[in-house]
Scaffold this active site. Structure first.
Site, PDB file in Angstrom:
ATOM      1  N   PRO A  37      25.650 -10.187 -10.835  1.00  0.00           N
ATOM      2  CA  PRO A  37      25.405  -9.064 -11.849  1.00  0.00           C
ATOM      3  C   PRO A  37      24.696  -9.986 -14.153  1.00  0.00           C
ATOM      4  CG  PRO A  37      26.847  -8.506 -11.263  1.00  0.00           C
ATOM      5  CD  PRO A  37      27.384  -9.509 -10.156  1.00  0.00           C
ATOM      6  N   CYS A  38      23.890  -9.391 -13.546  1.00  0.00           N
ATOM      7  CA  CYS A  38      22.444 -10.298 -14.414  1.00  0.00           C
ATOM      8  C   CYS A  38      22.866  -9.791 -15.763  1.00  0.00           C
ATOM      9  CB  CYS A  38      21.192 -10.171 -13.836  1.00  0.00           C
ATOM     10  SG  CYS A  38      20.803  -8.687 -14.505  1.00  0.00           S
ATOM     11  N   GLN A  39      23.821  -8.646 -16.446  1.00  0.00           N
ATOM     12  CA  GLN A  39      23.237  -8.535 -17.894  1.00  0.00           C
ATOM     13  C   GLN A  39      23.850  -9.285 -18.626  1.00  0.00           C
ATOM     14  OE1 GLN A  39      24.631  -6.632 -15.490  1.00  0.00           O
ATOM     15  NE2 GLN A  39      24.274  -4.159 -15.009  1.00  0.00           N
ATOM     16  N   PHE A  90      23.413 -12.600 -18.564  1.00  0.00           N
ATOM     17  CA  PHE A  90      21.831 -13.065 -18.820  1.00  0.00           C
ATOM     18  C   PHE A  90      20.946 -12.409 -20.007  1.00  0.00           C
ATOM     19  CE2 PHE A  90      24.863 -15.073 -16.084  1.00  0.00           C
ATOM     20  CZ  PHE A  90      24.867 -16.257 -16.383  1.00  0.00           C
TER      21      PHE A  90
END
Length: 395
Positions: free
Chosen positions: A80-82, A84
């Site tokens: 999950p990239c949220q 960054f």
């Protein structure tokens, strides 16, 4: 060759990996809408997904991967990239959605020949440099685990000491310096930048480099403003051809035709799809191709131009942003991309359908990896693993 797909989402990375010649033996995803998308396409027999196992739905922290130890060639995923993302809150390791430690655990428990992990470009910002290096070191030495009560900074210091010591006992990986790839430079009709972490198990003794770019803006400009082949391909008459003075000037400065292929544009991606505003309500001839009203243009949110790759499709923390998910027509008017159009911009096959409302589905697509970009990276990895197998007589 067998692969495990973590944080599968709507399946963009997994589809590309499958096209490259890997067979998924485990697919993990926590979001129920994404799992519904995967389950329905599996049940419908859609492309490669029909060969996938049913997704394991739930928090990856509750799943074990030890049953696959020594039995898979590749582990892939987009943690999950949220934490960054430029559209998120930038909390990184303080964010409960940061799943990099779980990606490392899956590598530790399965001991694959290689891994491919990807994330948003925001991870490479100077703000996250220390944590970025921490991820790199964890992937390099997955058996050096965080101790109870140890801070991540102390863990990072231990990993650095091991790295500089020259000792290479236990499970370790040769991880190339992570690289930001622009999907448009690999034939995706979208300007989308993702950072890739690729590693090979150290005992394989492999040398690998990221694939070379195959498409360029310069080649697109040549096609549009020097020989006009682009407009001929789309049946656009001389009178109807839009002119961008700055793009035209850039094209005229080119001395010869570029060696690369032209960037693919939004017009290229949408070819063959009718205008959704003209389709009868309830028309089922084009799945997920329904007009969504309410688009409007305002400063900073002008939509994606028709004759360039689209802007980066985004999921957004609070729903879908305005500009990135809109088409800007030649006359300056705008409308939202349909789900099918967005899927094409992400290079999903037309036989893949999506579950959820327009906003929910656009979130799935905004978080996805372009299928074609995933295939390019995975295919280059498979070539190296094929070489290992041939060298060892296992081919």
């Amino acid at each position: 060759m067998k692969a495990i797909e973590l944080f599968a989402g709507a399946g963009g990375l997994g589809l590309g990996v499958g096209r490259a010649g890997f067979r998924a033996v485990d697919v993990v995803e926590w979001d129920r809408w994404c799992c519904d998308t995967l389950r329905e396409n599996r049940a419908r027999g859609a492309g490669i997904i029909r060969h996938w196992p049913a997704p394991r739905e739930g928090d990856v922290r509750g799943f074990s991967f030890t049953q696959f130890e020594g039995k898979v060639d590749l582990v892939t995923g987009g943690p999950p990239c949220q934490p960054f993302s430029l559209g998120g809150r930038h909390r990184a390791h303080q964010d409960h959605r940061d799943m990099w430690s779980e990606a490392v655990r899956a590598v530790r428990e399965t001991r694959p020949s290689a891994f491919i992990f990807e994330n948003v470009k925001g991870l490479t910002r100077s703000t996250f440099q220390t944590y970025f290096n921490y991820i790199f070191l964890q992937l390099s030495y997955p058996e050096i685990v965080l101790r109870s009560g140890e801070s991540w900074l102390d863990h990072r210091a231990r990993l650095e000491q091991h790295h500089t010591s020259g000792i290479r006992t236990g499970l370790s990986y040769q991880v190339l310096p992570p690289k930001v790839l622009n999907a448009a430079n690999f034939g995706v009709p979208q300007k989308r930048e993702r950072v890739f972490f690729v590693g090979f198990r150290s005992d394989l003794g492999l040398e690998w480099s990221f694939p070379r770019e195959t498409h360029s803006r310069e080649a697109m400009l040549w096609d549009q403003y020097r020989d006009g082949e682009y407009w001929d391909r789309h049946g656009v008459s001389w009178r109807a051809r839009p002119v961008d003075p700055r793009a035209s000037d850039a094209a005229m400065r080119l001395r010869e035709r570029p060696a690369e292929l032209p960037w693919r544009t939004t017009r290229d991606a949408l070819a063959g799809l009718p205008d959704p505003e003209l389709l009868p309500k309830g028309c089922a001839d084009f799945p997920d191709h329904r007009f969504q009203a309410g688009a409007r243009s305002y400063p900073g949110h002008t939509g994606s131009p028709l004759d360039e790759p689209s802007k980066t499709l985004k999921a957004g923390v609070h729903g879908v942003p305005g500009g990135e998910n809109m088409l800007r027509r030649v006359d300056g008017s705008v409308r939202y991309f349909t789900i099918r159009e967005s899927a094409r911009l992400q290079t999903f096959p037309d036989d893949i359908v999506f579950h959820g409302s327009w906003t929910e589905t656009m979130r799935q697509l905004g978080n996805a990896v372009p299928v074609d970009l995933a295939e390019v990276v995975a295919r280059s990895v498979k070539l190296q693993l094929d070489y290992v197998n041939a060298r060892s007589g296992r081919a």
